[in-house]
Design a protein around this motif. Structure first.
Motif, PDB file in Angstrom:
ATOM      1  N   ARG A 173      20.016  17.624  -5.219  1.00  0.00           N
ATOM      2  CA  ARG A 173      18.905  16.680  -5.340  1.00  0.00           C
ATOM      3  C   ARG A 173      18.911  15.906  -6.651  1.00  0.00           C
ATOM      4  NH1 ARG A 173      14.000  19.470  -2.225  1.00  0.00           N
ATOM      5  NH2 ARG A 173      15.251  20.673  -0.785  1.00  0.00           N
ATOM      6  N   PHE A 174      19.794  16.296  -7.577  1.00  0.00           N
ATOM      7  CA  PHE A 174      19.813  15.666  -8.896  1.00  0.00           C
ATOM      8  C   PHE A 174      20.807  14.519  -8.954  1.00  0.00           C
ATOM      9  CE2 PHE A 174      18.359  20.017  -9.892  1.00  0.00           C
ATOM     10  CZ  PHE A 174      17.145  19.709 -10.482  1.00  0.00           C
ATOM     11  N   SER A 175      20.523  13.586  -9.841  1.00  0.00           N
ATOM     12  CA  SER A 175      21.450  12.485 -10.103  1.00  0.00           C
ATOM     13  C   SER A 175      22.620  13.018 -10.921  1.00  0.00           C
ATOM     14  CB  SER A 175      20.719  11.388 -10.893  1.00  0.00           C
ATOM     15  OG  SER A 175      20.422  11.874 -12.196  1.00  0.00           O
ATOM     16  N   PRO A 176      23.700  12.236 -11.072  1.00  0.00           N
ATOM     17  CA  PRO A 176      24.813  12.676 -11.925  1.00  0.00           C
ATOM     18  C   PRO A 176      24.369  13.009 -13.350  1.00  0.00           C
ATOM     19  CG  PRO A 176      25.516  10.837 -10.568  1.00  0.00           C
ATOM     20  CD  PRO A 176      24.037  11.005 -10.342  1.00  0.00           C
ATOM     21  N   ARG A 177      23.443  12.220 -13.892  1.00  0.00           N
ATOM     22  CA  ARG A 177      22.944  12.523 -15.234  1.00  0.00           C
ATOM     23  C   ARG A 177      22.179  13.858 -15.238  1.00  0.00           C
ATOM     24  NH1 ARG A 177      23.402   8.814 -19.040  1.00  0.00           N
ATOM     25  NH2 ARG A 177      21.635   9.559 -20.265  1.00  0.00           N
ATOM     26  N   GLY A 178      21.412  14.096 -14.188  1.00  0.00           N
ATOM     27  CA  GLY A 178      20.688  15.365 -14.070  1.00  0.00           C
ATOM     28  C   GLY A 178      21.648  16.543 -13.991  1.00  0.00           C
ATOM     29  N   HIS A 179      22.731  16.380 -13.208  1.00  0.00           N
ATOM     30  CA  HIS A 179      23.765  17.422 -13.133  1.00  0.00           C
ATOM     31  C   HIS A 179      24.354  17.697 -14.504  1.00  0.00           C
ATOM     32  CE1 HIS A 179      24.583  18.487  -8.947  1.00  0.00           C
ATOM     33  NE2 HIS A 179      24.236  17.249  -8.624  1.00  0.00           N
ATOM     34  N   ASP A 193      24.283  21.174 -16.510  1.00  0.00           N
ATOM     35  CA  ASP A 193      25.522  21.810 -16.938  1.00  0.00           C
ATOM     36  C   ASP A 193      25.517  22.098 -18.434  1.00  0.00           C
ATOM     37  OD1 ASP A 193      26.497  21.802 -14.374  1.00  0.00           O
ATOM     38  OD2 ASP A 193      27.823  20.081 -14.658  1.00  0.00           O
ATOM     39  N   ILE A 194      24.997  21.174 -19.221  1.00  0.00           N
ATOM     40  CA  ILE A 194      24.925  21.383 -20.671  1.00  0.00           C
ATOM     41  C   ILE A 194      24.010  22.566 -20.984  1.00  0.00           C
ATOM     42  CG2 ILE A 194      24.042  20.398 -22.826  1.00  0.00           C
ATOM     43  CD1 ILE A 194      25.083  17.649 -21.768  1.00  0.00           C
ATOM     44  N   ILE A 195      22.846  22.597 -20.364  1.00  0.00           N
ATOM     45  CA  ILE A 195      21.900  23.695 -20.586  1.00  0.00           C
ATOM     46  C   ILE A 195      22.515  25.023 -20.136  1.00  0.00           C
ATOM     47  CG2 ILE A 195      19.677  24.671 -19.850  1.00  0.00           C
ATOM     48  CD1 ILE A 195      18.661  21.722 -19.738  1.00  0.00           C
ATOM     49  N   GLY A 196      23.131  25.014 -18.951  1.00  0.00           N
ATOM     50  CA  GLY A 196      23.752  26.236 -18.429  1.00  0.00           C
ATOM     51  C   GLY A 196      24.880  26.736 -19.318  1.00  0.00           C
ATOM     52  N   THR A 197      25.681  25.804 -19.828  1.00  0.00           N
ATOM     53  CA  THR A 197      26.789  26.197 -20.705  1.00  0.00           C
ATOM     54  C   THR A 197      26.280  26.767 -22.022  1.00  0.00           C
ATOM     55  OG1 THR A 197      28.232  24.530 -19.701  1.00  0.00           O
ATOM     56  CG2 THR A 197      28.870  25.367 -21.862  1.00  0.00           C
ATOM     57  N   SER A 234      35.135  22.735 -23.283  1.00  0.00           N
ATOM     58  CA  SER A 234      35.701  21.496 -22.740  1.00  0.00           C
ATOM     59  C   SER A 234      34.723  20.812 -21.792  1.00  0.00           C
ATOM     60  CB  SER A 234      37.011  21.795 -22.010  1.00  0.00           C
ATOM     61  OG  SER A 234      37.502  20.650 -21.363  1.00  0.00           O
ATOM     62  N   GLU A 235      34.095  21.582 -20.930  1.00  0.00           N
ATOM     63  CA  GLU A 235      33.139  21.017 -19.972  1.00  0.00           C
ATOM     64  C   GLU A 235      31.918  20.471 -20.702  1.00  0.00           C
ATOM     65  OE1 GLU A 235      33.971  20.576 -16.737  1.00  0.00           O
ATOM     66  OE2 GLU A 235      35.865  21.448 -17.400  1.00  0.00           O
ATOM     67  N   ARG A 268      30.593  16.616 -20.509  1.00  0.00           N
ATOM     68  CA  ARG A 268      29.239  16.263 -20.063  1.00  0.00           C
ATOM     69  C   ARG A 268      28.539  15.393 -21.104  1.00  0.00           C
ATOM     70  NH1 ARG A 268      31.865  18.985 -17.007  1.00  0.00           N
ATOM     71  NH2 ARG A 268      31.128  19.823 -15.039  1.00  0.00           N
ATOM     72  N   VAL A 269      28.706  15.721 -22.381  1.00  0.00           N
ATOM     73  CA  VAL A 269      28.098  14.910 -23.441  1.00  0.00           C
ATOM     74  C   VAL A 269      28.730  13.522 -23.454  1.00  0.00           C
ATOM     75  CG1 VAL A 269      27.808  14.694 -25.942  1.00  0.00           C
ATOM     76  CG2 VAL A 269      27.388  16.896 -24.829  1.00  0.00           C
ATOM     77  N   ALA A 270      30.047  13.461 -23.315  1.00  0.00           N
ATOM     78  CA  ALA A 270      30.739  12.162 -23.294  1.00  0.00           C
ATOM     79  C   ALA A 270      30.274  11.324 -22.105  1.00  0.00           C
ATOM     80  CB  ALA A 270      32.247  12.366 -23.239  1.00  0.00           C
ATOM     81  N   PHE A 271      30.025  11.976 -20.966  1.00  0.00           N
ATOM     82  CA  PHE A 271      29.513  11.253 -19.794  1.00  0.00           C
ATOM     83  C   PHE A 271      28.124  10.691 -20.069  1.00  0.00           C
ATOM     84  CE2 PHE A 271      26.799  11.674 -15.945  1.00  0.00           C
ATOM     85  CZ  PHE A 271      27.273  10.563 -15.274  1.00  0.00           C
ATOM     86  N   LEU A 272      27.258  11.492 -20.679  1.00  0.00           N
ATOM     87  CA  LEU A 272      25.914  11.024 -20.993  1.00  0.00           C
ATOM     88  C   LEU A 272      25.931   9.882 -22.001  1.00  0.00           C
ATOM     89  CD1 LEU A 272      23.894  14.381 -21.141  1.00  0.00           C
ATOM     90  CD2 LEU A 272      23.874  12.650 -19.330  1.00  0.00           C
ATOM     91  N   MET A 273      26.961   9.846 -22.847  1.00  0.00           N
ATOM     92  CA  MET A 273      27.107   8.763 -23.815  1.00  0.00           C
ATOM     93  C   MET A 273      27.790   7.537 -23.199  1.00  0.00           C
ATOM     94  SD  MET A 273      28.262  11.035 -27.131  1.00  0.00           S
ATOM     95  CE  MET A 273      28.460   9.640 -28.216  1.00  0.00           C
ATOM     96  N   GLY A 274      28.216   7.646 -21.933  1.00  0.00           N
ATOM     97  CA  GLY A 274      28.859   6.524 -21.254  1.00  0.00           C
ATOM     98  C   GLY A 274      30.320   6.334 -21.617  1.00  0.00           C
TER      99      GLY A 274
END
Length: 197
Positions: free
Chosen positions: A84-90, A94-98, A155-156, A160-166
């Motif tokens: 149900r989450f957007s890619p940014r939500g995922h 993932d960041i929180i879970g890691t 690495s993950e 994820r941070v790089a994705f959030l930064m575009g």
């Protein structure tokens, strides 16, 4: 961030090589298992060492392939919720879970495993079973596997941070090709069609 992405690529490369190398242990384990069954049936002979080496190889496959599974985004997820989450939500999940689950758990396991392995090696611990194997080689897989898992978690996290930064595409996106199950179903259907001719 560029340096961190290069580090992420290096970690991915290492875990991919280790994971693909560990795949071959499944074949070795199968051959040993089949050979042990044949010898036991024909000659009424069995060895605890042969049974234990199967367990050791299973442990190696599980521990050495876990980082590769995380890298390929094939680990267990609760799709009912995460779908149900957007890619940014995922990425945020993932960041929180890691940060709050994966890395603390890995650190705890390493903290507990390293003294266990050191003691096992120091006393040259042997199996309690007659004809069993030494224990430290299988125990050393714990810190190796969990260190690789920690590196893959890092690495993950970087991705994820790089994705959030575009800076990169969504690391959670999967190839649009068929899944392994769909490929297997297609192969079975093709084989049945070939038999029907």
């Amino acid at each position: 961030m560029t340096l961190l992405l290069k580090l992420s690529q290096l970690i991915d490369w290492i875990n991919e090589r280790v994971g693909k190398g560990a795949f071959w242990l499944v074949l070795v384990m199968t051959i040993i298992s089949a050979g042990n069954a044949v010898v036991r049936f024909i000659f009424n002979y069995s060895s605890n060492g042969l049974l234990e080496i199967q367990w050791y190889l299973f442990a190696a496959v599980f521990l050495l392939c876990s980082p590769y599974t995380l890298q390929k985004n094939e680990h267990v997820r609760i799709d009912v919720i995460s779908g149900r989450f957007s890619p940014r939500g995922h990425a945020i999940i993932d960041i929180i879970g890691t940060l709050f689950f994966l890395l603390p758990m890995v650190i705890l396991v390493l903290y507990l495993a390293v003294p266990l392995v050191a003691d096992s090696y120091h006393i040259n611990e042997m199996s309690a079973n007659a004809g069993g194997l030494i224990r430290w080689p299988v125990k050393i897989l714990l810190p190796i596997g969990f260190t690789l898992l920690a590196l893959q978690g890092l690495s993950e996290l970087i991705k994820r941070v790089a994705f959030l930064m575009g800076l990169i595409d969504d690391p959670n996106s999967k190839d649009k090709g068929p899944s392994a199950e769909e490929e297997l179903a297609a192969a079975i259907a093709a084989a049945k069609a070939k038999e029907a001719k």
